[in-house]
Every structure is written in structure tokens, then in C-alpha cells.
Enzyme design. Structure first.
Site, mmCIF file in Angstrom:
data_model
loop_
_atom_site.group_PDB
_atom_site.id
_atom_site.type_symbol
_atom_site.label_atom_id
_atom_site.label_comp_id
_atom_site.label_asym_id
_atom_site.label_seq_id
_atom_site.Cartn_x
_atom_site.Cartn_y
_atom_site.Cartn_z
ATOM 1 N N CYS A 111 1.234 -2.144 -8.604
ATOM 2 C CA CYS A 111 1.556 -1.143 -9.948
ATOM 3 C C CYS A 111 0.426 -1.331 -11.188
ATOM 4 O O CYS A 111 -0.748 -0.728 -10.741
ATOM 5 C CB CYS A 111 2.865 -1.275 -10.218
ATOM 6 S SG CYS A 111 3.630 -0.078 -11.379
ATOM 7 N N HIS A 212 6.032 -0.786 -5.519
ATOM 8 C CA HIS A 212 6.316 -2.184 -5.705
ATOM 9 C C HIS A 212 6.906 -2.768 -4.210
ATOM 10 O O HIS A 212 8.312 -2.735 -4.096
ATOM 11 C CB HIS A 212 7.696 -2.307 -6.752
ATOM 12 C CG HIS A 212 6.928 -2.243 -7.981
ATOM 13 N ND1 HIS A 212 6.725 -3.247 -8.831
ATOM 14 C CD2 HIS A 212 6.844 -1.161 -8.999
ATOM 15 C CE1 HIS A 212 6.208 -3.035 -10.035
ATOM 16 N NE2 HIS A 212 6.344 -1.689 -10.094
ATOM 17 N N GLU A 214 7.537 -5.547 -3.196
ATOM 18 C CA GLU A 214 8.139 -6.753 -3.460
ATOM 19 C C GLU A 214 9.474 -6.332 -3.532
ATOM 20 O O GLU A 214 10.597 -7.241 -3.371
ATOM 21 C CB GLU A 214 7.529 -7.587 -4.574
ATOM 22 C CG GLU A 214 8.241 -7.209 -5.932
ATOM 23 C CD GLU A 214 7.470 -6.142 -6.636
ATOM 24 O OE1 GLU A 214 7.595 -5.625 -7.557
ATOM 25 O OE2 GLU A 214 6.389 -5.573 -5.920
#
Length: 238
Positions: A111, A212, A214
Site C-alpha cells: 500500500c 493488503h 496481510e
């Protein structure tokens, strides 16, 4: 074999926990968990002037998400919707990136981290993406990582790391890459044309994604970072 050590750039912000309400160095736990699950040792790197001094002890670097990068770094005036700018974080992470490139360790930008990779090479950003694409699909709801589809260039380093060229990604951003910097190639796009991934042309060790990972269930990018961090051969970028 000793597990590789991967530094993760952290936030400096106001936080509350227990009886405390104060400034803190912090990072969403999902980054830490994803790096650890990939077999690496995660180490948080606070946004302070000398944090790049830790790079010689690292095997890889993850540039995390966060607030907007100062538009002055890419030669633009501050837009009305630009927010969360921290000059000290921009400076600290730019120094981290330069040191990591100098050592040739792998770098993954997520990001804001991808945007920093672009700005570091002279690229520019769209300061408020809805003004460009005409919708809020990249940040639909506050505090929610809503999915959208992404197409990845066949044969790209990004596609090899992901193992496919079409996927749904967890998204939460209002800025994006506009003009790629020198030696920066876009390798993935949203259906509206927004750049979703970039690579550096002069090294195999740098990837950036706008989404993202994660916050999703796909560990492939963290596996790519950990594999590179475990390789041991360091080729500094030119």
C-alpha cells in the site's frame, strides 16, 4: 538453518491500551503474523532518523501501509483529501529503502510502501483516487478491507510470486501510483486501470502491491520475501 530476519516499518501514532493513552510505535499484528508464518523473524523498525542503521542486521525489508506521503516528495501541492502525512516517517522509510537497495536484500512494499517505492524513483501519485476513477471501490467502508479483482501481467515477477494472474485482493486506499518512476514497471491493475503492483527493472528483489495481503488468506508474497531473504546472495540495485 537460521530463520531470516525481516524488518517491518512501523507507525508512530497515538494509541490506547490498558490504562495508557499516549504516543506509541505500533503496527497491525497481521503484518507480524504473516511474516512469522512465512518462517522469518519479524522486527519492527520505528520511524526515527537512524533506523536505517538496522539494515545491516536484516535479511529483508517490508515497507508497511499507513498515512499519505508528503506530496512535496513528488513535486505536487497538497491536495484537499491528502491526510496523515508524517515527514519524519517519509524520511525514515526512504533511508530504510536506500539502505536495503544498497545491500541487495529483498523489499516488499504494501500500500503506502508500494507508493514509496515509486516516489523514491521519481514517480508520482494520484492524491485522491475517487477523483480519477469516479468511484470509492478501493476504500468502500471505513476500517474494512473490502475485496476487488486484480489482473497481473503474465510472466512478471509479481505473477511468479503469486502463482496466478487473476485474484481478489483486500483493498483499503485512496491514493495510487500515477506516473511510474524511472526503472519502475507496473505489473498489475484493477479493472478500472488503477496500478496495483510494481517492480523495479534493475533488481529481482523489489516488489510492491497496492493491496493488503496481510489482511487476506494468501501467503505467497510473504513466502516470496522470506525466500529471497533466505537466499543469502546480495546483488545491490544499480
Amino acid at each position: 538453518m537460521t530463520a531470516p530476519v525481516i524488518g517491518i516499518s512501523a507507525y508512530a501514532d497515538h494509541a490506547r491500551w490498558g490504562v495508557w493513552d499516549t504516543r506509541a510505535t505500533l503496527l497491525p499484528q497481521e503484518y507480524v503474523d504473516a511474516v512469522a508464518a512465512a518462517g522469518a523473524v519479524p522486527v519492527l523498525l520505528p520511524p526515527v532518523a537512524n533506523t536505517a542503521g538496522a539494515v545491516p542486521a536484516l535479511d529483508g525489508l517490508l515497507l508497511a501501509g499507513g498515512g499519505d506521503i508528503a506530496p512535496a516528495r513528488y513535486g505536487a501541492p497538497v491536495g484537499e483529501r491528502t491526510a496523515g502525512v508524517q515527514d519524519f516517517r517519509d524520511a525514515a522509510e526512504s533511508a530504510l529503502l536506500a539502505a536495503a537497495l544498497g545491500r541487495g536484500i529483498p523489499v516488499l512494499g504494501i500500500c503506502r510502501g508500494m507508493q514509496l517505492l515509486n516516489v523514491a524513483r521519481g514517480g508520482t501519485l494520484h492524491q485522491h483516487l475517487p477523483d480519477v476513477v469516479g468511484h470509492d471501490g478501493h476504500r468502500l467502508r471505513l476500517g474494512v478491507f473490502d475485496p476487488h479483482p486484480v489482473t497481473v501481467a503474465e510472466g512478471s515477477r509479481t505473477a511468479r510470486a503469486l502463482g496466478r494472474t487473476r485474484l481478489e485482493v483486500p483493498s483499503y486506499h485512496h491514493q495510487a501510483v500515477a506516473e511510474p518512476g524511472a526503472g519502475v514497471t507496473a505489473t498489475a491493475w484493477a479493472d478500472d486501470g488503477t496500478v496495483e503492483a510494481i517492480e523495479y527493472d534493475d533488481t529481482d528483489a523489489v516488489l510492491g502491491v497496492q493491496w493488503h495481503p496481510e489482511m487476506g488468506a494468501d501467503p505467497s508474497l510473504f513466502a516470496w520475501l522470506t525466500a529471497g531473504a533466505s537466499a543469502g546472495d546480495r546483488v545491490p540495485s544499480r
